[in-house]
Design a protein around this motif. Sequence first.
Motif, PDB file in Angstrom:
ATOM      1  N   UNK A 119     -15.438 -28.003  20.807  1.00  0.00           N
ATOM      2  CA  UNK A 119     -14.179 -28.727  20.618  1.00  0.00           C
ATOM      3  C   UNK A 119     -14.405 -30.226  20.487  1.00  0.00           C
ATOM      4  N   UNK A 120     -15.634 -30.678  20.707  1.00  0.00           N
ATOM      5  CA  UNK A 120     -15.949 -32.096  20.551  1.00  0.00           C
ATOM      6  C   UNK A 120     -17.336 -32.199  19.901  1.00  0.00           C
ATOM      7  N   UNK A 121     -17.639 -33.351  19.349  1.00  0.00           N
ATOM      8  CA  UNK A 121     -18.959 -33.573  18.760  1.00  0.00           C
ATOM      9  C   UNK A 121     -18.933 -33.783  17.262  1.00  0.00           C
ATOM     10  N   UNK A 122     -17.946 -33.188  16.572  1.00  0.00           N
ATOM     11  CA  UNK A 122     -17.911 -33.317  15.121  1.00  0.00           C
ATOM     12  C   UNK A 122     -17.626 -34.758  14.701  1.00  0.00           C
ATOM     13  N   UNK A 123     -16.672 -35.410  15.356  1.00  0.00           N
ATOM     14  CA  UNK A 123     -16.318 -36.775  14.978  1.00  0.00           C
ATOM     15  C   UNK A 123     -17.511 -37.711  15.121  1.00  0.00           C
ATOM     16  N   UNK A 124     -18.223 -37.629  16.258  1.00  0.00           N
ATOM     17  CA  UNK A 124     -19.378 -38.514  16.456  1.00  0.00           C
ATOM     18  C   UNK A 124     -20.471 -38.216  15.441  1.00  0.00           C
ATOM     19  N   UNK A 125     -20.624 -36.939  15.063  1.00  0.00           N
ATOM     20  CA  UNK A 125     -21.621 -36.582  14.050  1.00  0.00           C
ATOM     21  C   UNK A 125     -21.241 -37.157  12.691  1.00  0.00           C
ATOM     22  N   UNK A 126     -19.960 -37.083  12.354  1.00  0.00           N
ATOM     23  CA  UNK A 126     -19.489 -37.642  11.084  1.00  0.00           C
ATOM     24  C   UNK A 126     -19.723 -39.152  11.033  1.00  0.00           C
ATOM     25  N   UNK A 127     -19.362 -39.828  12.108  1.00  0.00           N
ATOM     26  CA  UNK A 127     -19.508 -41.289  12.152  1.00  0.00           C
ATOM     27  C   UNK A 127     -20.976 -41.680  12.065  1.00  0.00           C
ATOM     28  N   UNK A 128     -21.819 -40.994  12.823  1.00  0.00           N
ATOM     29  CA  UNK A 128     -23.252 -41.307  12.827  1.00  0.00           C
ATOM     30  C   UNK A 128     -23.865 -41.059  11.446  1.00  0.00           C
ATOM     31  N   UNK A 129     -23.526 -39.920  10.839  1.00  0.00           N
ATOM     32  CA  UNK A 129     -24.072 -39.600   9.521  1.00  0.00           C
ATOM     33  C   UNK A 129     -23.610 -40.598   8.471  1.00  0.00           C
ATOM     34  N   UNK A 130     -22.355 -41.000   8.566  1.00  0.00           N
ATOM     35  CA  UNK A 130     -21.822 -41.981   7.615  1.00  0.00           C
ATOM     36  C   UNK A 130     -22.551 -43.318   7.749  1.00  0.00           C
ATOM     37  N   UNK A 131     -22.801 -43.731   8.976  1.00  0.00           N
ATOM     38  CA  UNK A 131     -23.513 -44.989   9.203  1.00  0.00           C
ATOM     39  C   UNK A 131     -24.923 -44.926   8.622  1.00  0.00           C
ATOM     40  N   UNK A 132     -25.627 -43.813   8.844  1.00  0.00           N
ATOM     41  CA  UNK A 132     -26.976 -43.652   8.308  1.00  0.00           C
ATOM     42  C   UNK A 132     -26.956 -43.688   6.786  1.00  0.00           C
ATOM     43  N   UNK A 133     -25.974 -43.011   6.188  1.00  0.00           N
ATOM     44  CA  UNK A 133     -25.880 -42.978   4.737  1.00  0.00           C
ATOM     45  C   UNK A 133     -25.611 -44.362   4.153  1.00  0.00           C
ATOM     46  N   UNK A 134     -24.731 -45.123   4.787  1.00  0.00           N
ATOM     47  CA  UNK A 134     -24.433 -46.472   4.308  1.00  0.00           C
ATOM     48  C   UNK A 134     -25.657 -47.379   4.432  1.00  0.00           C
ATOM     49  N   UNK A 135     -26.401 -47.218   5.525  1.00  0.00           N
ATOM     50  CA  UNK A 135     -27.632 -47.991   5.678  1.00  0.00           C
ATOM     51  C   UNK A 135     -28.644 -47.616   4.608  1.00  0.00           C
ATOM     52  N   UNK A 136     -28.728 -46.323   4.300  1.00  0.00           N
ATOM     53  CA  UNK A 136     -29.631 -45.858   3.244  1.00  0.00           C
ATOM     54  C   UNK A 136     -29.244 -46.480   1.896  1.00  0.00           C
ATOM     55  N   UNK A 137     -27.938 -46.516   1.617  1.00  0.00           N
ATOM     56  CA  UNK A 137     -27.478 -47.107   0.365  1.00  0.00           C
ATOM     57  C   UNK A 137     -27.828 -48.586   0.274  1.00  0.00           C
ATOM     58  N   UNK A 138     -27.665 -49.318   1.387  1.00  0.00           N
ATOM     59  CA  UNK A 138     -28.012 -50.739   1.390  1.00  0.00           C
ATOM     60  C   UNK A 138     -29.497 -50.952   1.125  1.00  0.00           C
ATOM     61  N   UNK A 139     -30.332 -50.127   1.764  1.00  0.00           N
ATOM     62  CA  UNK A 139     -31.772 -50.241   1.561  1.00  0.00           C
ATOM     63  C   UNK A 139     -32.146 -49.927   0.116  1.00  0.00           C
ATOM     64  N   UNK A 140     -31.502 -48.920  -0.464  1.00  0.00           N
ATOM     65  CA  UNK A 140     -31.784 -48.573  -1.855  1.00  0.00           C
ATOM     66  C   UNK A 140     -31.384 -49.702  -2.802  1.00  0.00           C
ATOM     67  N   UNK A 141     -30.247 -50.361  -2.502  1.00  0.00           N
ATOM     68  CA  UNK A 141     -29.838 -51.497  -3.333  1.00  0.00           C
ATOM     69  C   UNK A 141     -30.826 -52.650  -3.200  1.00  0.00           C
ATOM     70  N   UNK A 142     -31.301 -52.895  -1.981  1.00  0.00           N
ATOM     71  CA  UNK A 142     -32.282 -53.957  -1.774  1.00  0.00           C
ATOM     72  C   UNK A 142     -33.580 -53.657  -2.510  1.00  0.00           C
TER      73      UNK A 142
END
Length: 205
Positions: A119-142
Amino acid sequence: MSRKPLPQHITFQALLRDLRNLHITLFHPDDEDRQAIQQQLLRIGCQTQTFWPPRPSLPATTDFLLVAVHPDIVLPNWIELQQTKRPTIIAIITYESPTMLESMLELEVDALLPTPIRSFGLLSTLVHARQINLQRQRLQRQIHRLDLKLQGAKDVLKAKHLIMKSRGLNEEQAYELLREQAMQQRISIETVSKNILTAQAVLKL
């Protein structure tokens, strides 16, 4: 209407607001775990499309992909198939095995979600995965910007040597000539150099 990019230093609240504007594609068999995921996504406010079995291509609006990894299901390489952007990917797993781990590596997942779904855990997983993906995108742009900068420097060097050889100038004079051409044409020295190299290649044909 396109979303505004998130700031470089992303807060939890900003990520949470961003989640509610994302389009989620869920590939999962119709069972209790899928129902639990759908209910939690609904409470969060996410826009979700659900399918099973996995489709060979993702819906064009997919920002987030949640996919159940099964040993008997061969998953498409969505990363290579996506022409516009890479979605954030979460793999939903029931157990660990070499085959499943290999599938997750090939998918380049941003996070894992074990079952049974709680009943818990999905939201934190979504937020964490989104943060990792955005960081990956920034690194790829750099990396892309650095690649362009390195290629530009190589073009300038080649163009200088070509001018030095063809006009009998030293390195400083050749660079000054490139700089003057760039100022006259109102373009970068790298672009002038690339044009010179392209023209030389054409003339040699």
